[in-house]
Scaffold this motif. Structure first.
Motif, PDB file in Angstrom:
ATOM      1  N   ALA A  36     -65.766 -18.069 -76.711  1.00 22.89           N
ATOM      2  CA  ALA A  36     -65.598 -19.762 -76.908  1.00 22.89           C
ATOM      3  C   ALA A  36     -65.856 -20.797 -77.575  1.00 22.89           C
ATOM      4  N   THR A  37     -66.991 -21.298 -77.556  1.00 22.26           N
ATOM      5  CA  THR A  37     -67.689 -22.059 -78.615  1.00 22.26           C
ATOM      6  C   THR A  37     -67.171 -21.579 -80.469  1.00 22.26           C
ATOM      7  N   ILE A  38     -67.635 -20.218 -80.523  1.00 23.56           N
ATOM      8  CA  ILE A  38     -67.246 -19.166 -81.681  1.00 23.56           C
ATOM      9  C   ILE A  38     -66.216 -20.243 -82.047  1.00 23.56           C
ATOM     10  N   ARG A  39     -65.579 -18.741 -80.981  1.00 22.20           N
ATOM     11  CA  ARG A  39     -63.726 -19.100 -81.346  1.00 22.20           C
ATOM     12  C   ARG A  39     -62.964 -20.418 -81.946  1.00 22.20           C
ATOM     13  N   THR A  40     -63.761 -21.602 -81.207  1.00 28.52           N
ATOM     14  CA  THR A  40     -62.928 -22.401 -81.197  1.00 28.52           C
ATOM     15  C   THR A  40     -63.197 -23.457 -82.399  1.00 28.52           C
ATOM     16  N   PRO A  41     -62.229 -23.361 -82.986  1.00 26.06           N
ATOM     17  CA  PRO A  41     -62.735 -25.122 -84.507  1.00 26.06           C
ATOM     18  C   PRO A  41     -63.543 -25.906 -83.320  1.00 26.06           C
ATOM     19  N   PRO A  42     -64.240 -26.406 -84.784  1.00 21.83           N
ATOM     20  CA  PRO A  42     -64.492 -28.489 -84.769  1.00 21.83           C
ATOM     21  C   PRO A  42     -63.444 -28.915 -84.428  1.00 21.83           C
ATOM     22  N   ALA A  43     -62.868 -30.688 -84.539  1.00 28.18           N
ATOM     23  CA  ALA A  43     -61.528 -31.160 -84.113  1.00 28.18           C
ATOM     24  C   ALA A  43     -61.997 -31.599 -85.896  1.00 28.18           C
ATOM     25  N   VAL A  44     -62.581 -31.506 -86.700  1.00 28.36           N
ATOM     26  CA  VAL A  44     -62.383 -31.970 -88.568  1.00 28.36           C
ATOM     27  C   VAL A  44     -63.896 -30.896 -88.963  1.00 28.36           C
ATOM     28  N   THR A  45     -62.300 -30.421 -89.408  1.00 29.32           N
ATOM     29  CA  THR A  45     -63.531 -29.155 -90.169  1.00 29.32           C
ATOM     30  C   THR A  45     -64.179 -30.174 -91.773  1.00 29.32           C
ATOM     31  N   VAL A  46     -65.614 -29.522 -91.926  1.00 31.77           N
ATOM     32  CA  VAL A  46     -66.546 -30.305 -92.601  1.00 31.77           C
ATOM     33  C   VAL A  46     -66.488 -29.210 -93.837  1.00 31.77           C
ATOM     34  N   ASP A  47     -66.604 -28.759 -95.058  1.00 34.91           N
ATOM     35  CA  ASP A  47     -67.175 -27.280 -95.795  1.00 34.91           C
ATOM     36  C   ASP A  47     -67.920 -28.157 -96.654  1.00 34.91           C
ATOM     37  N   LEU A  48     -68.949 -27.166 -97.280  1.00 32.88           N
ATOM     38  CA  LEU A  48     -70.880 -27.226 -97.556  1.00 32.88           C
ATOM     39  C   LEU A  48     -70.424 -28.134 -98.336  1.00 32.88           C
ATOM     40  N   ALA A  49     -69.250 -27.792 -99.501  1.00 32.10           N
ATOM     41  CA  ALA A  49     -69.723 -28.439-101.184  1.00 32.10           C
ATOM     42  C   ALA A  49     -69.674 -30.090-100.720  1.00 32.10           C
ATOM     43  N   GLN A  50     -68.608 -30.550 -99.060  1.00 29.54           N
ATOM     44  CA  GLN A  50     -68.728 -31.774 -99.168  1.00 29.54           C
ATOM     45  C   GLN A  50     -69.695 -32.675 -98.717  1.00 29.54           C
ATOM     46  N   VAL A  51     -70.406 -31.566 -97.512  1.00 26.53           N
ATOM     47  CA  VAL A  51     -71.896 -32.129 -97.047  1.00 26.53           C
ATOM     48  C   VAL A  51     -72.952 -32.452 -98.670  1.00 26.53           C
ATOM     49  N   GLN A  52     -72.692 -31.411 -99.732  1.00 24.92           N
ATOM     50  CA  GLN A  52     -73.698 -31.267-100.889  1.00 24.92           C
ATOM     51  C   GLN A  52     -73.412 -32.965-101.701  1.00 24.92           C
ATOM     52  N   ARG A  53     -72.034 -33.141-101.522  1.00 24.30           N
ATOM     53  CA  ARG A  53     -71.494 -34.265-102.560  1.00 24.30           C
ATOM     54  C   ARG A  53     -72.844 -35.044-101.908  1.00 24.30           C
ATOM     55  N   ASP A  54     -72.161 -35.206-100.244  1.00 24.95           N
ATOM     56  CA  ASP A  54     -72.822 -37.177 -99.594  1.00 24.95           C
ATOM     57  C   ASP A  54     -73.427 -36.040 -98.099  1.00 24.95           C
ATOM     58  N   PRO A  55     -74.286 -36.464 -98.248  1.00 27.03           N
ATOM     59  CA  PRO A  55     -75.197 -36.058 -97.407  1.00 27.03           C
ATOM     60  C   PRO A  55     -75.711 -36.401 -96.043  1.00 27.03           C
ATOM     61  N   ALA A  56     -75.745 -38.267 -96.570  1.00 25.15           N
ATOM     62  CA  ALA A  56     -75.521 -39.007 -95.600  1.00 25.15           C
ATOM     63  C   ALA A  56     -74.127 -38.969 -94.552  1.00 25.15           C
ATOM     64  N   ARG A  57     -73.299 -39.384 -95.552  1.00 21.08           N
ATOM     65  CA  ARG A  57     -71.856 -39.483 -94.749  1.00 21.08           C
ATOM     66  C   ARG A  57     -71.914 -38.073 -93.394  1.00 21.08           C
ATOM     67  N   PHE A  58     -72.391 -37.077 -93.286  1.00 20.33           N
ATOM     68  CA  PHE A  58     -72.082 -36.070 -93.394  1.00 20.33           C
ATOM     69  C   PHE A  58     -73.043 -35.121 -91.653  1.00 20.33           C
ATOM     70  N   THR A  59     -74.222 -36.320 -92.292  1.00 19.52           N
ATOM     71  CA  THR A  59     -75.454 -36.056 -90.833  1.00 19.52           C
ATOM     72  C   THR A  59     -75.376 -36.540 -89.521  1.00 19.52           C
ATOM     73  N   GLY A  60     -75.434 -35.063 -88.818  1.00 16.15           N
ATOM     74  CA  GLY A  60     -74.585 -35.548 -87.199  1.00 16.15           C
ATOM     75  C   GLY A  60     -73.603 -35.312 -87.012  1.00 16.15           C
ATOM     76  N   GLN A  61     -72.897 -34.845 -88.335  1.00 15.10           N
ATOM     77  CA  GLN A  61     -71.503 -34.274 -88.111  1.00 15.10           C
ATOM     78  C   GLN A  61     -71.433 -32.714 -87.243  1.00 15.10           C
ATOM     79  N   PRO A  62     -70.630 -32.220 -86.142  1.00 21.67           N
ATOM     80  CA  PRO A  62     -70.841 -30.744 -86.140  1.00 21.67           C
ATOM     81  C   PRO A  62     -69.836 -30.370 -86.843  1.00 21.67           C
ATOM     82  N   VAL A  63     -70.497 -28.448 -86.865  1.00 21.27           N
ATOM     83  CA  VAL A  63     -69.636 -27.791 -87.905  1.00 21.27           C
ATOM     84  C   VAL A  63     -69.527 -26.301 -87.434  1.00 21.27           C
ATOM     85  N   ARG A  64     -69.090 -25.656 -87.395  1.00 25.24           N
ATOM     86  CA  ARG A  64     -68.856 -24.425 -87.369  1.00 25.24           C
ATOM     87  C   ARG A  64     -68.958 -23.730 -88.498  1.00 25.24           C
TER      88      ARG A  64
END
Length: 207
Positions: A36-64
């Motif tokens: 279920a942990t794999i089938r269930t998406p996180p509450a907030v979807t964050v893509d890889l490009a967003q993290v690359q543009r602003d790493p500090a903002r997304f540090t600690g953010q859970p992703v799938r």
């Protein structure tokens, strides 16, 4: 002759329905085996490009995230899996044949045998972003998001393609006795793979 063809044509819809039902049941059974942990998406979807543009903002953010394994590197206290990210489907599996979305590092706090977690396998991971690291890809300095893996799922390897098998006369009612495997590309005028066949005209014998 006509009654036989009628029976065949009438039998196809029920056979098709049975095949569809079987396929649905198989898919449901396979989906139930995915955690279920794999089938269930996180509450907030964050893509890889967003993290690359602003790493500090997304540090600690859970992703799938998931994708195709590029490399596996073992260290004294962890294993790093380099992954080419791909879009995920409804159950969290990387979409086969989809375009890559960039690279990330999945860091697992234990030893993983590269012989089992091999290159070109499909992997989905769940965990928080712990930061980014710049590493070379060839001569290019590439910014890798790092995911601390809390849950992971290594998708079953695809079976090897089956050999091209010749189905001889009598194997299927939809193949004629003159079915020629050497003309599967459609050059044979008597090749009828999906429907009732018709007897070819008799050739005159030369005496």
């Amino acid at each position: 002759m006509y009654s036989t063809r009628l029976k065949v044509s009438l039998g196809r819809p029920s056979s098709t329905r049975a095949a569809v039902v079987l396929a649905v049941l198989t898919l449901c059974g396979c989906a139930s085996q995915i955690p279920a942990t794999i089938r269930t998406p996180p509450a907030v979807t964050v893509d890889l490009a967003q993290v690359q543009r602003d790493p500090a903002r997304f540090t600690g953010q859970p992703v799938r995230w998931g994708g195709t394994i590029i490399a596996v590197r073992n260290h004294p206290d962890n294993t790093e899996i380099e992954v080419l990210a791909r879009p995920l489907d409804a159950v969290g599996a990387p979409r086969a044949g989809s375009e890559g979305q960039g690279r990330f590092i999945a860091r697992v706090g234990s030893f993983l045998d590269p012989a089992e977690v091999g290159v070109d396998r499909e992997l989905t991971v769940v965990g928080p972003i712990t930061g980014t690291e710049t590493r070379p890809v060839g001569d290019y300095p590439y910014l890798y998001p790092i995911v601390r893996v809390e849950h992971r799922y290594l998708w079953p390897a695809a079976p090897p393609p089956s050999a091209d098998v010749y189905y001889g006369p009598g194997f299927s009612p939809f193949y004629g006795p003159w079915y020629d495997p050497w003309f599967r590309s459609g050059f044979s005028p008597w090749y009828r793979p999906y429907g009732p066949y018709f007897r070819p005209p008799r050739r005159a014998r030369h005496r």
